[in-house]
Design a protein around this motif. Structure first.
Motif, PDB file in Angstrom:
ATOM      1  N   GLY A  65       0.658  -1.278  -0.057  1.00  0.00           N
ATOM      2  CA  GLY A  65      -0.099   0.098   0.041  1.00  0.00           C
ATOM      3  C   GLY A  65       0.865   1.261  -0.116  1.00  0.00           C
ATOM      4  N   LEU A  66       1.717   1.389   0.718  1.00  0.00           N
ATOM      5  CA  LEU A  66       2.949   2.663   0.912  1.00  0.00           C
ATOM      6  C   LEU A  66       3.410   2.592  -0.328  1.00  0.00           C
ATOM      7  N   GLU A  67       4.169   1.695  -1.021  1.00  0.00           N
ATOM      8  CA  GLU A  67       4.867   1.603  -2.002  1.00  0.00           C
ATOM      9  C   GLU A  67       3.759   2.075  -3.361  1.00  0.00           C
ATOM     10  N   GLN A  68       2.696   1.683  -3.212  1.00  0.00           N
ATOM     11  CA  GLN A  68       1.798   2.131  -4.176  1.00  0.00           C
ATOM     12  C   GLN A  68       1.549   3.811  -4.222  1.00  0.00           C
ATOM     13  N   LEU A  69       1.143   4.245  -2.910  1.00  0.00           N
ATOM     14  CA  LEU A  69       1.043   5.457  -2.643  1.00  0.00           C
ATOM     15  C   LEU A  69       2.179   6.334  -3.126  1.00  0.00           C
ATOM     16  N   GLU A  70       3.434   5.965  -2.579  1.00  0.00           N
ATOM     17  CA  GLU A  70       4.442   6.560  -2.994  1.00  0.00           C
ATOM     18  C   GLU A  70       5.021   6.875  -4.264  1.00  0.00           C
ATOM     19  N   ALA A  71       4.572   5.625  -5.396  1.00  0.00           N
ATOM     20  CA  ALA A  71       4.646   5.769  -6.596  1.00  0.00           C
ATOM     21  C   ALA A  71       3.700   6.594  -7.201  1.00  0.00           C
ATOM     22  N   GLN A  72       2.343   6.643  -6.736  1.00  0.00           N
ATOM     23  CA  GLN A  72       1.219   7.598  -7.064  1.00  0.00           C
ATOM     24  C   GLN A  72       1.295   8.960  -6.822  1.00  0.00           C
ATOM     25  N   THR A  73       2.175   9.298  -5.705  1.00  0.00           N
ATOM     26  CA  THR A  73       2.026  10.674  -5.169  1.00  0.00           C
ATOM     27  C   THR A  73       3.607  11.341  -5.280  1.00  0.00           C
ATOM     28  N   ARG A  74       3.625  12.333  -4.671  1.00  0.00           N
ATOM     29  CA  ARG A  74       5.051  13.069  -4.756  1.00  0.00           C
ATOM     30  C   ARG A  74       5.275  13.174  -3.102  1.00  0.00           C
ATOM     31  N   PHE A  75       4.588  12.267  -2.361  1.00  0.00           N
ATOM     32  CA  PHE A  75       4.985  12.235  -0.829  1.00  0.00           C
ATOM     33  C   PHE A  75       6.182  11.069  -0.896  1.00  0.00           C
ATOM     34  N   SER A  76       6.976  11.390   0.084  1.00  0.00           N
ATOM     35  CA  SER A  76       7.712  10.152   0.429  1.00  0.00           C
ATOM     36  C   SER A  76       7.120   9.078   1.501  1.00  0.00           C
ATOM     37  N   ARG A  77       7.798   8.024   1.641  1.00  0.00           N
ATOM     38  CA  ARG A  77       7.230   6.924   2.523  1.00  0.00           C
ATOM     39  C   ARG A  77       6.873   7.556   4.067  1.00  0.00           C
ATOM     40  N   LYS A  78       8.105   8.408   4.611  1.00  0.00           N
ATOM     41  CA  LYS A  78       8.136   8.958   5.894  1.00  0.00           C
ATOM     42  C   LYS A  78       6.824   9.948   5.946  1.00  0.00           C
ATOM     43  N   GLU A  79       6.769  10.802   4.892  1.00  0.00           N
ATOM     44  CA  GLU A  79       5.465  11.868   4.894  1.00  0.00           C
ATOM     45  C   GLU A  79       4.273  11.322   4.961  1.00  0.00           C
ATOM     46  N   LEU A  80       4.030  10.073   4.292  1.00  0.00           N
ATOM     47  CA  LEU A  80       2.790   9.257   4.030  1.00  0.00           C
ATOM     48  C   LEU A  80       2.505   8.648   5.421  1.00  0.00           C
ATOM     49  N   GLN A  81       3.326   8.322   6.199  1.00  0.00           N
ATOM     50  CA  GLN A  81       3.186   7.683   7.442  1.00  0.00           C
ATOM     51  C   GLN A  81       2.706   8.553   8.440  1.00  0.00           C
ATOM     52  N   ILE A  82       3.474   9.809   8.401  1.00  0.00           N
ATOM     53  CA  ILE A  82       3.126  10.963   9.244  1.00  0.00           C
ATOM     54  C   ILE A  82       1.449  11.242   8.979  1.00  0.00           C
ATOM     55  N   LEU A  83       1.394  11.445   7.697  1.00  0.00           N
ATOM     56  CA  LEU A  83      -0.094  11.942   7.138  1.00  0.00           C
ATOM     57  C   LEU A  83      -0.985  10.956   7.731  1.00  0.00           C
ATOM     58  N   TYR A  84      -0.796   9.791   7.372  1.00  0.00           N
ATOM     59  CA  TYR A  84      -1.639   8.677   7.892  1.00  0.00           C
ATOM     60  C   TYR A  84      -1.970   8.634   9.477  1.00  0.00           C
ATOM     61  N   ARG A  85      -0.742   9.127  10.417  1.00  0.00           N
ATOM     62  CA  ARG A  85      -0.998   9.124  11.719  1.00  0.00           C
ATOM     63  C   ARG A  85      -1.948  10.069  11.950  1.00  0.00           C
ATOM     64  N   GLY A  86      -2.027  11.341  11.502  1.00  0.00           N
ATOM     65  CA  GLY A  86      -2.680  12.444  11.664  1.00  0.00           C
ATOM     66  C   GLY A  86      -4.251  11.983  11.102  1.00  0.00           C
ATOM     67  N   PHE A  87      -4.428  11.254   9.845  1.00  0.00           N
ATOM     68  CA  PHE A  87      -5.659  11.095   9.499  1.00  0.00           C
ATOM     69  C   PHE A  87      -6.438  10.040  10.279  1.00  0.00           C
ATOM     70  N   LYS A  88      -5.586   9.234  10.773  1.00  0.00           N
ATOM     71  CA  LYS A  88      -6.415   8.023  11.537  1.00  0.00           C
ATOM     72  C   LYS A  88      -6.730   8.553  12.963  1.00  0.00           C
ATOM     73  N   ASN A  89      -5.910   9.457  13.462  1.00  0.00           N
ATOM     74  CA  ASN A  89      -6.439   9.912  15.019  1.00  0.00           C
ATOM     75  C   ASN A  89      -7.755  10.723  14.839  1.00  0.00           C
ATOM     76  N   GLU A  90      -7.876  11.563  13.861  1.00  0.00           N
ATOM     77  CA  GLU A  90      -8.953  12.130  13.369  1.00  0.00           C
ATOM     78  C   GLU A  90     -10.308  11.534  13.030  1.00  0.00           C
ATOM     79  N   CYS A  91      -9.916  10.489  12.186  1.00  0.00           N
ATOM     80  CA  CYS A  91     -10.906   9.451  11.565  1.00  0.00           C
ATOM     81  C   CYS A  91     -10.646   8.129  11.752  1.00  0.00           C
ATOM     82  N   PRO A  92     -10.784   7.643  12.878  1.00  0.00           N
ATOM     83  CA  PRO A  92     -10.450   6.025  13.184  1.00  0.00           C
ATOM     84  C   PRO A  92     -11.161   5.333  11.998  1.00  0.00           C
ATOM     85  N   SER A  93     -12.060   5.631  11.562  1.00  0.00           N
ATOM     86  CA  SER A  93     -12.921   4.764  10.647  1.00  0.00           C
ATOM     87  C   SER A  93     -12.190   4.505   9.288  1.00  0.00           C
ATOM     88  N   GLY A  94     -11.064   5.577   9.033  1.00  0.00           N
ATOM     89  CA  GLY A  94     -10.386   5.535   7.875  1.00  0.00           C
ATOM     90  C   GLY A  94     -11.086   6.448   6.508  1.00  0.00           C
TER      91      GLY A  94
END
Length: 243
Positions: A65-94
């Motif tokens: 999943g991460l590799e696919q998003l990294e390939a499809q966006t201009r975010f690094s793996r680390k940035e995607l992990q940080i964004l996901y941390r914030g996203f799921k904190n506010e929206c646990p349902s995903g």
């Protein structure tokens, strides 16, 4: 298990890493309300620190999943992990619903009415029109808005203005978006904007964009006009400054 202190330390390290490795600049954080809110969401809550680390671990162990998003966006793996941390904190349902978008903009623009603009923006992020925005939808949109080419950003802007998604922008649709932005900015702009200002701007823009005078603007007309008219290009960037 991780302690609350470890969680806070990890968050600080994440922020430093993003700044050092071409992450979100201070300007981006100030101009893009969604990123600003998501990074705030990423700040660990002591009560949730254990679950947060476990969830982030789960993301790290989903390389496909991460590799696919990294390939499809201009975010690094680390940035995607940080964004996901914030996203799921506010929206646990995903997924994020429209009310969450409205809540974000109501907090950042308390002097005006942001609900209509938040509605239009939500529809632009909700690419499959199912009434919710997934993490994938969210980062794909942010990638274009923050790091896309001029053409990619204009295509995204066209989609925002094309409210009914029929492939054309009418004068009424453009006016609806412009009025929503002015309503959100409220009475605190300087100089104070007159009530007829949005309509006046739309009349000028639409006359220039509708090259064949058929009453609608196609995506080719929109992109061509924006790229060749500096004043319109600056005005079209208005939507970026209220994201």
């Amino acid at each position: 298990m991780c302690s609350p202190t470890k969680g806070r330390d990890q968050w600080r390290e994440d922020q430093q890493h993003m700044r050092k490795n071409h992450g979100f600049s201070k300007k981006v954080l100030l101009n893009c309300w969604l990123v600003r809110r998501i990074v705030t969401w990423a700040s660990p809550n002591p009560k949730d620190s254990v679950e947060d680390e476990l969830e982030l671990s789960a993301v790290r162990h989903r390389p496909e999943g991460l590799e696919q998003l990294e390939a499809q966006t201009r975010f690094s793996r680390k940035e995607l992990q940080i964004l996901y941390r914030g996203f799921k904190n506010e929206c646990p349902s995903g997924v994020v619903n429209e009310e969450t978008f409205k809540d974000i903009y109501a907090q950042f623009f308390p002097q005006g009415d942001a609900s209509t603009y938040a509605h239009f923006l939500f529809n632009a992020f909700d690419t499959d029109h199912n009434g919710s925005v997934s993490f994938e939808d969210f980062v794909m949109g942010l990638s274009i808005l923050l790091r896309g080419t001029v053409q990619e950003k204009l295509i995204w802007a066209f989609n925002l203005y094309d409210i009914n998604k029929d492939g054309y922008i009418t004068k009424e649709e453009m006016l609806d978006i412009m009025k929503a932005i002015y309503d959100m900015m409220g009475k605190c702009t300087y100089p104070v904007l007159k009530e007829e200002t949005p309509r006046q701007h739309v009349e000028v823009f639409f006359q220039k964009m509708d090259k064949n005078k058929d009453g609608v603007v196609t995506i080719d007309e929109f992109i061509d006009c924006c790229q060749n008219d500096e004043n319109i290009m600056r005005s079209m960037h208005l939507f970026e400054n209220v994201l």
